[in-house]
Design an enzyme around this catalytic site. Structure first.
Site, PDB file in Angstrom:
ATOM      1  CB  VAL A   1      -1.008   0.032   1.177  1.00 38.58           C
ATOM      2  CG1 VAL A   1      -2.064  -1.041   1.026  1.00 38.58           C
ATOM      3  CG2 VAL A   1      -0.303  -0.052   2.522  1.00 38.58           C
TER       4      VAL A   1
ATOM      5  CG  ASN B   1      -7.002  -4.361   8.425  1.00 36.62           C
ATOM      6  OD1 ASN B   1      -7.269  -4.348   9.620  1.00 36.62           O
ATOM      7  ND2 ASN B   1      -6.219  -5.295   7.883  1.00 36.62           N
TER       8      ASN B   1
ATOM      9  CE1 TYR C   1      -0.005   0.114  14.970  1.00 34.78           C
ATOM     10  CE2 TYR C   1      -0.781   0.800  17.135  1.00 34.78           C
ATOM     11  CZ  TYR C   1      -0.961   0.080  15.972  1.00 34.78           C
ATOM     12  OH  TYR C   1      -2.094  -0.686  15.803  1.00 34.78           O
ATOM     13  CB  ALA C   2       1.242   6.813  19.261  1.00 38.47           C
TER      14      ALA C   2
ATOM     15  CB  SER D   1       1.112   5.677  12.006  1.00 42.88           C
ATOM     16  OG  SER D   1       0.697   4.602  12.839  1.00 42.88           O
TER      17      SER D   1
HETATM   18  P1  NAP Z   1      -1.718  -8.472  11.261  1.00 43.45           P
HETATM   19  O1  NAP Z   1      -2.283  -9.748  11.798  1.00 43.45           O
HETATM   20  O2  NAP Z   1      -0.247  -8.240  11.329  1.00 43.45           O
HETATM   21  O3  NAP Z   1      -2.256  -8.260   9.760  1.00 43.45           O
HETATM   22  C1  NAP Z   1      -1.893  -7.139   9.015  1.00 43.45           C
HETATM   23  C2  NAP Z   1      -1.960  -7.496   7.546  1.00 43.45           C
HETATM   24  O4  NAP Z   1      -1.512  -6.340   6.800  1.00 43.45           O
HETATM   25  C3  NAP Z   1      -1.016  -8.647   7.188  1.00 43.45           C
HETATM   26  O5  NAP Z   1      -1.614  -9.524   6.275  1.00 43.45           O
HETATM   27  C4  NAP Z   1       0.167  -7.911   6.579  1.00 43.45           C
HETATM   28  O6  NAP Z   1       0.956  -8.656   5.670  1.00 43.45           O
HETATM   29  C5  NAP Z   1      -0.543  -6.783   5.847  1.00 43.45           C
HETATM   30  N1  NAP Z   1       0.401  -5.738   5.471  1.00 43.45           N
HETATM   31  C6  NAP Z   1       1.493  -5.314   6.148  1.00 43.45           C
HETATM   32  N2  NAP Z   1       2.142  -4.376   5.445  1.00 43.45           N
HETATM   33  C7  NAP Z   1       1.451  -4.207   4.291  1.00 43.45           C
HETATM   34  C8  NAP Z   1       1.648  -3.393   3.166  1.00 43.45           C
HETATM   35  N3  NAP Z   1       2.676  -2.554   3.062  1.00 43.45           N
HETATM   36  N4  NAP Z   1       0.757  -3.464   2.145  1.00 43.45           N
HETATM   37  C9  NAP Z   1      -0.308  -4.315   2.213  1.00 43.45           C
HETATM   38  N5  NAP Z   1      -0.526  -5.121   3.271  1.00 43.45           N
HETATM   39  C10 NAP Z   1       0.340  -5.070   4.295  1.00 43.45           C
HETATM   40  O7  NAP Z   1      -2.356  -7.238  12.036  1.00 43.45           O
HETATM   41  P2  NAP Z   1      -3.779  -7.093  12.751  1.00 43.45           P
HETATM   42  O8  NAP Z   1      -3.573  -7.277  14.203  1.00 43.45           O
HETATM   43  O9  NAP Z   1      -4.796  -7.885  12.047  1.00 43.45           O
HETATM   44  O10 NAP Z   1      -4.015  -5.529  12.531  1.00 43.45           O
HETATM   45  C11 NAP Z   1      -4.816  -5.013  11.468  1.00 43.45           C
HETATM   46  C12 NAP Z   1      -4.976  -3.517  11.679  1.00 43.45           C
HETATM   47  O11 NAP Z   1      -5.579  -3.286  12.962  1.00 43.45           O
HETATM   48  C13 NAP Z   1      -3.654  -2.762  11.690  1.00 43.45           C
HETATM   49  O12 NAP Z   1      -3.811  -1.512  11.063  1.00 43.45           O
HETATM   50  C14 NAP Z   1      -3.388  -2.570  13.168  1.00 43.45           C
HETATM   51  O13 NAP Z   1      -2.573  -1.456  13.419  1.00 43.45           O
HETATM   52  C15 NAP Z   1      -4.784  -2.393  13.699  1.00 43.45           C
HETATM   53  N6  NAP Z   1      -4.928  -2.672  15.122  1.00 43.45           N
HETATM   54  C16 NAP Z   1      -4.647  -3.909  15.619  1.00 43.45           C
HETATM   55  C17 NAP Z   1      -4.783  -4.137  16.992  1.00 43.45           C
HETATM   56  C18 NAP Z   1      -4.508  -5.474  17.610  1.00 43.45           C
HETATM   57  O14 NAP Z   1      -4.554  -5.558  18.847  1.00 43.45           O
HETATM   58  N7  NAP Z   1      -4.227  -6.524  16.861  1.00 43.45           N
HETATM   59  C19 NAP Z   1      -5.198  -3.096  17.835  1.00 43.45           C
HETATM   60  C20 NAP Z   1      -5.475  -1.857  17.282  1.00 43.45           C
HETATM   61  C21 NAP Z   1      -5.335  -1.663  15.934  1.00 43.45           C
HETATM   62  P3  NAP Z   1       2.121  -9.683   6.225  1.00 43.45           P
HETATM   63  O15 NAP Z   1       1.438 -10.989   6.326  1.00 43.45           O
HETATM   64  O16 NAP Z   1       3.175  -9.694   5.219  1.00 43.45           O
HETATM   65  O17 NAP Z   1       2.602  -9.129   7.523  1.00 43.45           O
END
Ligand code: NAP
Length: 247
Positions: free
Chosen positions: A63, A89, A154-155, A157
């Site tokens: 992205v 996301n 991260y905060a 962003s």
């Molecule tokens: P995740 O399990 O790490 O999944 C993130 C996905 O985004 C992965 O498939 C990753 O690919 C993909 N990604 C990373 N960099 C990318 C790029 N440059 N272009 C396209 N795709 C990319 O994370 P998650 O926990 O599901 O989090 C999803 C969102 O929720 C994020 O924005 C995160 O900041 C937010 N969030 C999460 C939490 C939490 O507690 N988990 C809390 C608050 C907010 P790879 O497989 O290669 O890594």
């Protein structure tokens, strides 16, 4: 079903919260386009969505790359005809204390979490403006509202994503397009799985509901914000955190 005949694009949709959102939107009748970086995981998830009876296409898209994003959005418009819903996301963490944080560590997190959402929103908004309808939802974090030690990048962003959401909401409001953010607390995914057990226990103690959230908790909030039920809500940040930031 609330989303019959709609097309949704979910970034970072191959796994974690993005995959859960994609699956819930598919169950509600939407066709799906996914952006992600790991081709194998992406294809596996797209196949699972097709098994639900929906059209689903995975696109290997980093992205942060403007031309790749623009090209993939054109391909979606060719293949699926339109984009009604965008869920920004894709996101990463790369934690470190401020004084030890490398410039590259700051840049990569800001590039994916904030610039990536800008590039996808800009690319998709053109089609939504022509259609005079659309739903944009960005997955921020409570860390963007209250901060967290070791996560200055991260905060920043996620706070930036909230600011962008409010600005875009105001720009697009007259054109039938809503733009909202979700601020999850701590959710059980690979992102939080890598935290040490002791940190997880400390987190649980700080959550009034006493447990980390499930990806489905975030997906249900996303479904509400892309559905007709939220038609008069824009520029809002919906917190999904088990009461962690309530006061
Ligand atoms: P995740 O399990 O790490 O999944 C993130 C996905 O985004 C992965 O498939 C990753 O690919 C993909 N990604 C990373 N960099 C990318 C790029 N440059 N272009 C396209 N795709 C990319 O994370 P998650 O926990 O599901 O989090 C999803 C969102 O929720 C994020 O924005 C995160 O900041 C937010 N969030 C999460 C939490 C939490 O507690 N988990 C809390 C608050 C907010 P790879 O497989 O290669 O890594």
């Amino acid at each position: 079903m609330q989303l019959t005949n709609q097309v949704a694009l979910v970034t970072g949709g191959a796994r974690g919260i993005g995959k859960e959102i994609a699956a819930l939107l598919a169950k509600e009748g939407a066709d799906l386009a996914l952006f992600d970086v790991n081709a194998q995981v992406l294809e596996q998830t797209a196949a699972e969505l097709r098994a639900l009876g929906r059209r689903a296409e995975g696109f290997v898209v980093d992205v942060t790359n403007a031309s790749v994003v623009e090209e993939a959005v054109s391909k979606i418009l060719d293949k699926l005809g339109k984009i009604d819903i965008l869920v920004n996301n894709a996101g990463i963490t790369h934690d470190g204390l401020l004084v030890r944080m490398e410039e590259a560590q700051w840049d990569r997190v800001l590039d994916i979490n904030l610039k990536g959402a800008f590039l996808c929103t800009r690319a998709v908004a053109k089609a939504m403006l022509k259609a005079r309808r659309g739903r944009i939802v960005s997955i921020a974090s409570i860390v963007g509202l209250i901060g967290n030690p070791g996560q200055a990048n991260y905060a920043a962003s996620k706070a930036g994503l909230i600011g962008m959401t409010k600005a875009v909401a105001k720009e697009l409001a007259t054109r039938g397009i809503t733009c909202n953010a979700i601020a999850p607390g701590f959710i059980k995914t690979e992102m939080t799985e890598k935290l040490p057990d002791e940190a997880k226990e400390r987190l649980k103690a700080a959550i009034p509901m006493g447990t980390l959230g499930e990806p489905l908790d975030v997906a249900q909030a996303a479904l509400f914000l892309v559905s007709e039920a939220s038609r008069y809500i824009t520029g809002h940040v919906l917190v999904v955190d088990g009461g962690m930031t309530s006061w």
